[in-house]
Design a protein around this motif. Structure first.
Motif, PDB file in Angstrom:
ATOM      1  N   TRP A 274       1.246  -1.285   0.209  1.00 23.31           N
ATOM      2  CA  TRP A 274       0.221  -0.057   0.442  1.00 23.31           C
ATOM      3  C   TRP A 274       0.991   1.441   0.020  1.00 23.31           C
ATOM      4  CZ3 TRP A 274      -4.595   1.498  -1.129  1.00 23.31           C
ATOM      5  CH2 TRP A 274      -4.344   3.102  -0.208  1.00 23.31           C
ATOM      6  N   ALA A 275       2.215   1.033   0.645  1.00 26.63           N
ATOM      7  CA  ALA A 275       3.255   2.231   1.191  1.00 26.63           C
ATOM      8  C   ALA A 275       3.806   2.217  -0.558  1.00 26.63           C
ATOM      9  CB  ALA A 275       4.227   2.402   1.898  1.00 26.63           C
ATOM     10  N   ALA A 276       4.115   1.149  -1.075  1.00 26.93           N
ATOM     11  CA  ALA A 276       4.362   1.831  -2.847  1.00 26.93           C
ATOM     12  C   ALA A 276       3.592   2.701  -3.610  1.00 26.93           C
ATOM     13  CB  ALA A 276       5.171   0.232  -2.931  1.00 26.93           C
ATOM     14  N   PHE A 277       2.481   2.062  -3.227  1.00 23.31           N
ATOM     15  CA  PHE A 277       1.059   2.020  -4.391  1.00 23.31           C
ATOM     16  C   PHE A 277       0.882   4.068  -3.670  1.00 23.31           C
ATOM     17  CE2 PHE A 277      -3.810   2.913  -4.409  1.00 23.31           C
ATOM     18  CZ  PHE A 277      -3.654   3.119  -6.539  1.00 23.31           C
ATOM     19  N   VAL A 278       1.271   3.798  -2.546  1.00 24.11           N
ATOM     20  CA  VAL A 278       1.506   5.726  -2.181  1.00 24.11           C
ATOM     21  C   VAL A 278       1.998   6.270  -3.530  1.00 24.11           C
ATOM     22  CG1 VAL A 278       0.670   7.558  -0.621  1.00 24.11           C
ATOM     23  CG2 VAL A 278      -1.073   5.604  -0.910  1.00 24.11           C
ATOM     24  N   ALA A 279       3.131   6.222  -2.986  1.00 25.36           N
ATOM     25  CA  ALA A 279       4.555   6.798  -3.200  1.00 25.36           C
ATOM     26  C   ALA A 279       4.511   6.633  -4.975  1.00 25.36           C
ATOM     27  CB  ALA A 279       5.592   6.188  -3.203  1.00 25.36           C
ATOM     28  N   LEU A 280       3.815   5.159  -5.191  1.00 25.80           N
ATOM     29  CA  LEU A 280       3.927   5.561  -6.814  1.00 25.80           C
ATOM     30  C   LEU A 280       2.377   6.574  -7.472  1.00 25.80           C
ATOM     31  CD1 LEU A 280       4.621   3.529  -9.882  1.00 25.80           C
ATOM     32  CD2 LEU A 280       1.982   2.722  -9.159  1.00 25.80           C
ATOM     33  N   GLN A 281       1.421   7.236  -6.786  1.00 25.95           N
ATOM     34  CA  GLN A 281       0.850   7.598  -6.931  1.00 25.95           C
ATOM     35  C   GLN A 281       0.864   9.271  -7.182  1.00 25.95           C
ATOM     36  OE1 GLN A 281      -1.695   6.590  -8.995  1.00 25.95           O
ATOM     37  NE2 GLN A 281      -2.390   9.139  -9.168  1.00 25.95           N
ATOM     38  N   ALA A 282       1.776   8.954  -5.807  1.00 20.57           N
ATOM     39  CA  ALA A 282       2.556  10.991  -5.959  1.00 20.57           C
ATOM     40  C   ALA A 282       3.680  11.070  -6.914  1.00 20.57           C
ATOM     41  CB  ALA A 282       3.115  10.467  -4.123  1.00 20.57           C
ATOM     42  N   TYR A 283       3.523   9.813  -7.511  1.00 22.38           N
ATOM     43  CA  TYR A 283       4.702  10.178  -8.495  1.00 22.38           C
ATOM     44  C   TYR A 283       4.373  10.827  -9.867  1.00 22.38           C
ATOM     45  CZ  TYR A 283       8.134   8.897 -12.100  1.00 22.38           C
ATOM     46  OH  TYR A 283       9.140   9.518 -14.041  1.00 22.38           O
ATOM     47  N   PHE A 284       3.180   9.941  -9.601  1.00 18.51           N
ATOM     48  CA  PHE A 284       2.393   9.987 -11.030  1.00 18.51           C
ATOM     49  C   PHE A 284       1.851  11.966 -10.887  1.00 18.51           C
ATOM     50  CE2 PHE A 284       1.482   5.805 -11.402  1.00 18.51           C
ATOM     51  CZ  PHE A 284       2.761   5.431 -12.675  1.00 18.51           C
ATOM     52  N   THR A 285       1.380  11.954  -9.989  1.00 18.93           N
ATOM     53  CA  THR A 285       0.786  13.276  -9.899  1.00 18.93           C
ATOM     54  C   THR A 285       1.424  14.510  -9.807  1.00 18.93           C
ATOM     55  OG1 THR A 285      -0.846  12.400  -7.729  1.00 18.93           O
ATOM     56  CG2 THR A 285      -0.379  15.274  -7.384  1.00 18.93           C
TER      57      THR A 285
END
Length: 347
Positions: A274-285
């Motif tokens: 879940w933390a990796a998913f949040v980091a991934l979405q932060a990068y896309f943002t």
């Protein structure tokens, strides 16, 4: 110049027919498992909790919402692709020739790369990939959840749910899987399938590679490397759900002792995913904000993200898949009191 009597391109028609037929067959297999287990719960009146039956109807409705939204726009993708071909110089040339539907549809499918074009369309700008990139994240995380709970609830052929996600929609397959869990008996804590876990590297490596590959997908849109990069995570997510204990994996006494440790391991593992998913979405943002301009007001950013949802039917289908995944995962957490152990059948 168009051919006066063009042949029927049966191969192209067969590819689309096979795709639609496979989607229907996979759905039927999942629904058959659900129906069989639902009948058993009704007959024995042994629902795991008093609220289980209500949750069954909730996630059934969510599955209906998912298939209705994503596939309305998927059919619009077909219409859009056909219209684009029909209004192209080649399509216009054939419009003056009297031909039946199969001939025209075959010509369209032969000249179109439906799914490659759709995925390139949803990946070609940072704003669009802000949506479509999330579906990779949801699929990667769900692949781990699918493997864990599939073993614990003794759900047969869990790989079918993953294949259904690839053919139809991740949210639709996930909701059907939630429904399957809800009509399944409580996990047997004495069962070795409850306690078994593969070597950590075997589970972690596909997740890490899929996440890294997701980062590369938008970079290679409209390039020859795009499809191999796109397909790699689609293959890797099958790895966790294909793993299981072999013969002689352990005794029931060993399973009882190991079960709690395995649950704790998976709680931590899913928290990291879940933390990796949040980091991934932060990068896309960050990529999206850089593209639209860092000085743009939040309201304008929201408007552009909403515009991206309806920029193309393919964008709409994937975006609604993301919305339905978010809604369903959130409600799964709510009905389990945000207890990760309970969500994976550990309690």
């Amino acid at each position: 110049m168009a051919e006066v009597n063009p042949p029927i391109h049966y191969k192209s028609l067969a590819v689309l027919a096979s795709y639609l037929s496979t989607a229907a067959i996979l759905t039927a297999i999942c629904c058959n498992t659900i129906y069989t287990r639902y009948q058993a719960r009704q007959k024995n009146n042994d629902w795991a909790t008093p609220h289980r039956r209500n949750q069954f109807f909730l996630f059934t409705c969510l599955a209906t919402l998912s298939i209705a939204t994503t596939w309305y726009y998927m059919f619009m993708v077909f219409v859009h692709s056909y219209t684009t071909w029909a209004t192209s110089p080649e399509g216009i040339a054939y419009s003056t020739i009297d031909m039946n539907f199969l001939v025209r549809a075959g010509l369209w499918l032969k000249k179109s790369y439906l799914f490659q074009e759709a995925w390139e369309t949803v990946s070609e700008t940072p704003t669009r990939f802000w949506w479509s990139g999330q579906i990779f994240g949801w699929t990667i995380g769900w692949s781990v959840f699918l493997a864990i709970t599939g073993r614990r609830y003794r759900i047969p052929r869990v790989w079918v749910y993953m294949l259904l996600a690839q053919f139809v929609a991740v949210s639709f397959a996930a909701n059907l899987f939630f429904v399957t869990i809800l009509v399944s008996p409580r996990p047997d804590r004495k069962d070795v399938f409850f306690a078994w876990a593969p070597p950590l590297l075997v589970e972690v490596l596909p997740v890490v590679l899929s996440l890294l590959d997701t980062l590369a997908v938008p970079v290679y849109a409209r390039r020859k490397e795009f499809m191999p990069l796109l397909l790699l995570p689609h293959v890797l997510v099958f790895v966790p759900c294909l793993l299981g204990p072999g013969a002689g994996a352990g005794s029931k006494d060993t399973a009882v002792a190991q079960g709690e440790r395995t649950t704790r391991r998976y709680v931590v593992f899913l928290q990291w995913v879940w933390a990796a998913f949040v980091a991934l979405q932060a990068y896309f943002t960050a990529l999206m904000l850089k593209d639209v301009g860092m000085d743009v007001e939040y309201g304008e950013v929201g408007r552009r993200l909403l515009d991206a949802v309806y920029a193309h039917p393919a964008c709409s289908s994937v975006s609604w898949d993301v919305i339905c995944c978010t809604l369903s995962a959130s409600l799964w957490a709510v009905v389990h009191g945000f207890d990760t152990s309970s969500m994976i059948g550990g309690q």
